[in-house]
Structure formats: C-alpha cells, structure tokens
Design a protein around this motif. Sequence first.
Motif, PDB file in Angstrom:
ATOM      1  N   ASP A  85       0.839  -1.193   0.000  1.00 51.72           N
ATOM      2  CA  ASP A  85       0.000   0.000   0.000  1.00 51.72           C
ATOM      3  C   ASP A  85       0.880   1.251   0.000  1.00 51.72           C
ATOM      4  O   ASP A  85       0.499   2.298  -0.480  1.00 51.72           O
ATOM      5  CB  ASP A  85      -0.858   0.058   1.278  1.00 51.72           C
ATOM      6  CG  ASP A  85      -1.712  -1.179   1.426  1.00 51.72           C
ATOM      7  OD1 ASP A  85      -2.185  -1.681   0.390  1.00 51.72           O
ATOM      8  OD2 ASP A  85      -1.892  -1.646   2.564  1.00 51.72           O
ATOM      9  N   ARG A  86       2.053   1.086   0.597  1.00 54.51           N
ATOM     10  CA  ARG A  86       2.883   2.252   0.835  1.00 54.51           C
ATOM     11  C   ARG A  86       4.344   1.821   0.818  1.00 54.51           C
ATOM     12  O   ARG A  86       4.683   0.760   1.332  1.00 54.51           O
ATOM     13  CB  ARG A  86       2.521   2.795   2.216  1.00 54.51           C
ATOM     14  CG  ARG A  86       3.328   3.956   2.695  1.00 54.51           C
ATOM     15  CD  ARG A  86       2.887   4.237   4.123  1.00 54.51           C
ATOM     16  NE  ARG A  86       3.639   5.312   4.725  1.00 54.51           N
ATOM     17  CZ  ARG A  86       3.692   5.526   6.037  1.00 54.51           C
ATOM     18  NH1 ARG A  86       3.031   4.725   6.857  1.00 54.51           N
ATOM     19  NH2 ARG A  86       4.381   6.521   6.523  1.00 54.51           N
ATOM     20  N   THR A  94       3.180   5.766  -2.819  1.00 60.36           N
ATOM     21  CA  THR A  94       2.683   4.491  -3.335  1.00 60.36           C
ATOM     22  C   THR A  94       3.775   3.857  -4.203  1.00 60.36           C
ATOM     23  O   THR A  94       4.660   4.561  -4.686  1.00 60.36           O
ATOM     24  CB  THR A  94       1.443   4.715  -4.218  1.00 60.36           C
ATOM     25  OG1 THR A  94       1.828   5.556  -5.295  1.00 60.36           O
ATOM     26  CG2 THR A  94       0.321   5.353  -3.433  1.00 60.36           C
TER      27      THR A  94
END
Lengths: 274, 283
Positions: free
Chosen positions: B210-211, B225
């Motif tokens: 997600d990150r 991202t």
Amino acid sequence: MLNDITFGQYYANNSFVHKMDPRAKLLILVTIIVFIFLAQNAVALSLIALLIFCGVFFSKVPLKMYLKNLKAILPILIFTLLINLFFTSNVNTQPSWSFELFLGLTITNLSLYRAFYMAARILLLIIISAELTYTTTPNDLTDAIENLLSPLKFIGLKNVVHTLAMMMTIALRFIPTLIEETQKIMNAQKARGADLESGNLIERIKALIPILIPLLISSVRRAYELAEAMECRCYNGGEGKKRMKQLKYSTNDYTAFFIVFLVCATTIAVNFIL
Amino acid sequence: MNNIIEVKNVTFEYEDGDKKDIILNDFSLNIERGSFTVILGHNGSGKSTLAKLLNGLYKPAFGEILVDGISTLDEDKELEIKSKVGLVFQNPDNQLVASIVEDDVAFGPENLGHDPLIIRKEVDEALKAVDMYEFRKSTPHRLSGGQKQRIAIAGIIAMKPDCIVLDEPTAMLDPKGRSEIISTIMKLNREYNITIVLITHFMEEAVQADRVLVMDDGKVVADSTPKNIFSNIKLLKDVGLDVPQTTELLYLLKKGGLNISTDVISIEESAKKIYDAIHLEEK
C-alpha cells in the motif's frame, strides 16, 4: 552422509513400547538397570532377562537392530569374558573342577560361571538401553527428563531444570545445522587448497584449526541471532511457561509399571531364597 | 486509534568505544492498522535497527515508540508488546528453536503461558495460515529455505500478533522460496488483516504494497505508493538500490525519447508496455 542422520537411533514404529510415556520408559530403564546389579544369582538374572526380552518383543524393533548395537560392544564383551574366566579368585569356595590351559592360566567351574554371568549383565544393560533409544525420540526424552527433574525446583533449582531442558532442545535442533555448516567450511577450505587427509596425527589436528575457528565464530553469531529471535517470541527464561504437549500416563504405562514391579519383587525373593 | 505503531522523534545510537554511531536521528513514522508497508533501503540505511526498535528489542535513546498506545519503554508490558508486534528475521535457521515443526511453532504461545489446548489450536491455525500444516511432524532441517521461513512466520502468527515486521525475510532464499514468502505475506495481510511491515532491498517485493518508504542514512527519503516510487528511478539509484532490470530498461528507453511510463515491474507487463509504445510511435 548428511541426509541420513538419525538422532540417537530412533526407529519409528507404533508399538506398545513406542506409545508408552517417555517418563515411564525412563523410570523403568533406571529400575531395571538397578535390578540387573541387584540380582545375585543366575535365576534372578534370568528373570530380569525374561522381562527385557518381553520388552524387546513388544517394541517391534527388528532384532537385527539390536544385534547391530551389540556388535559395537563385542570387544568389551569378549574382554570381560576372558578377564573373568582367567582371573576370578576362588577364595571362599573350592572349585569342583579346574583345567590348566598354559602359563598357569586356569579355568574353574566357578570362573566359567562368573564370566558368563558378567557378560550376560553387560548384554542386558546394552539391550535395555538400546530399547529406550529405539522407541523414544530425543525430544520426548528431553521432555521426560525435564518433567522428572521438575521436583528439583522445590529445593531452589527452578531455573536449572528449565535451562537444562532448553539447552538440550536447542542442541538437538542445531546438530544437523552445524554438521551441514562444518561440511560447507571443509569444502570451502579444500577449495582453497587445505589438505585435511594426509600427514601424521599432529599435522591433521593442525589442519582442523581453519575449520574449527570459522565454525566457532559462526556458532557464536547464530547464538546471538537465536537469542534475539527467542526474545521476539516472548521467551523470558521459562517463567510462566506452559507446554503444548502435556505428558500423561496411560493404562499401558500402569500395566508396564505393574509387571516390572512384580518381576523386581520376585528377583529380590529369589535372591533371598537361593 | 488508527495507527498500530507510532514512532515519535526517535534517536538511536550504537556506542563503539568512545565514538558514537548515530543510526537514527529524530526519526518519526506511523504505521496504519491493517496496512502493508514496505521499507526499502540498502545495507546500513538503518532499516534493520528500525525493525528491532518496533517491538522493543532495542530501546530508543531519545523519543518513544508506541505500539497500540503502549510505549516500548514500559518494562511491565514487554511481553504484551512482543506478542503484538512479531519480528521475523533473515536467516530461518537461526530462528527455529525446536526440532519438530509443531513444537517450534508452539514456542511463542508456550512462553506466553496459554492453556495447552488453546496452544494446540493456535499452532494448527498458524501452520494452516502459512500452508505448512502437513509438515507439522517434520523436522526443520529437512525442509527448504522457503518452508523454514514459513515455519518462522507461523511461530510468530501463533502468538496472534496485530502486526508482523519482517526484516529481509527473503534475502537468503532462492527465487521459489522468495515468491512463497511474498505470497504468504500477502495472504496474511489480505485474509487475516495483519499489519505488515516488510523491510527489504528487493524492489520487486514492494509492488503490491500500500505504501513504500525509501530509507537512506537513517532518514526517510521517499514515502509514497509503489507506482510513484518506481517512476522515480533516479532517486532509487541515488540511494544505492538495485533497480529491477525491467524498470531499468524502461527508464533508459524513456531517457532515449520513447513515451513510456516506468512504473511497471513484471516482465510481461513491461513487454506489453514497450510493444504498445513502439506501435504508438509508428503511428
């Protein structure tokens, strides 16, 4: 060589003896060893022998395995036999017959009896110990030892028992890893031209140094990493620890205890009567 | 509270004789509950130290780290924190304690003093979660690297953690083992809703996160991202990361004047991108 390491010498099977509680097996082993030495005549010893052979039968481990084990101690057995045969002193009783071989070495009926008696004792000791290792995994044995020693915590040795068991568990876990590592280091040193196989004894021992030092250093590093990993899994020296596998005595164990008790009692009786 | 971990102005230093080696300086970071965060960085960027700070294995010199609102400096809550944030290391061999798989997985819950029947359940569930249930009676030294690492992960899951921090879990594995671990991690995040912090220097492993955080010299130099991070090839190269060959190729093509984006990683996707771009050019 690495793929067929068997720890101790566990022989996987599903027999009556395999299914017994490891604590029961350990206790029975100790009892029988004591009674092998307490038996004072051939009749008493044959009673114990009968018990042991029943155990062997019920362990469903092939006789071949036991024989393999005996082969290793054959020299000791023969040595004991000969020593007792020739050097038994007959102080109290006069031998009913004697036979002089040469150089004054004599065999009497008493020494013959004694030699076989001693050899039988050693045989029985080996067989019964082998049976335990054939039917019990080292892990189970570790659990049994920890459990049986646990009363020691009441006399202030609480940490000793747990630490001992943890050490045994980790040692068992790391034996194959370290063997593999040794093999790797040996190959690496051979690739660098190390000669491990020739030379006299001192030269060969010297050649081991470049293997032992890297092994030692990597073991220390492993120990450090393992300690961190154990800490991450909430290890705090065994305080408040509960085991997933709880040991439990079953009917099998009680039956075995009862039989062993009967035989031992009879042995004592026979000792007195004869 | 939506953050499972809050790192607040943390400074960490090693003392090496007289000289102090500052690894992290005034470092802050929040990890959102249920997220999948990847921390990228080369050796010595401070990422392993960060991992060990997150579950209280190391204590910060200044600042504090809150796990589910509890400070890692709180010595009474040490076990609670360690069971909330599990740590998986690089070398699976040095994390396994027992010589039977299920006994090893049971080690964590046993230390926590759970009831034997509950431990049994936790162990079985953990082994099923990493697809190693059928190996429960096996011994670790007969398993492959990827399988051993999955056992190590199961050992952590058995403690029912909220978050798992993995410190280069694939560095010692072959490609097969590596993909086993990554799919296991994905499954744990998506199906079991466990927060994942994956520390690695393989960019490929960051694709599904997600990150992505990029660390260099104890600082976060990028935080975005995966798509955004991967299109910034120059930054990644500057901090000394190995850029995947496909990304590198796309990057060079773009530099050479082809109109193409550099945010894809898989070989198939890249091939398609290049094919499309060339077709577009021809038209």
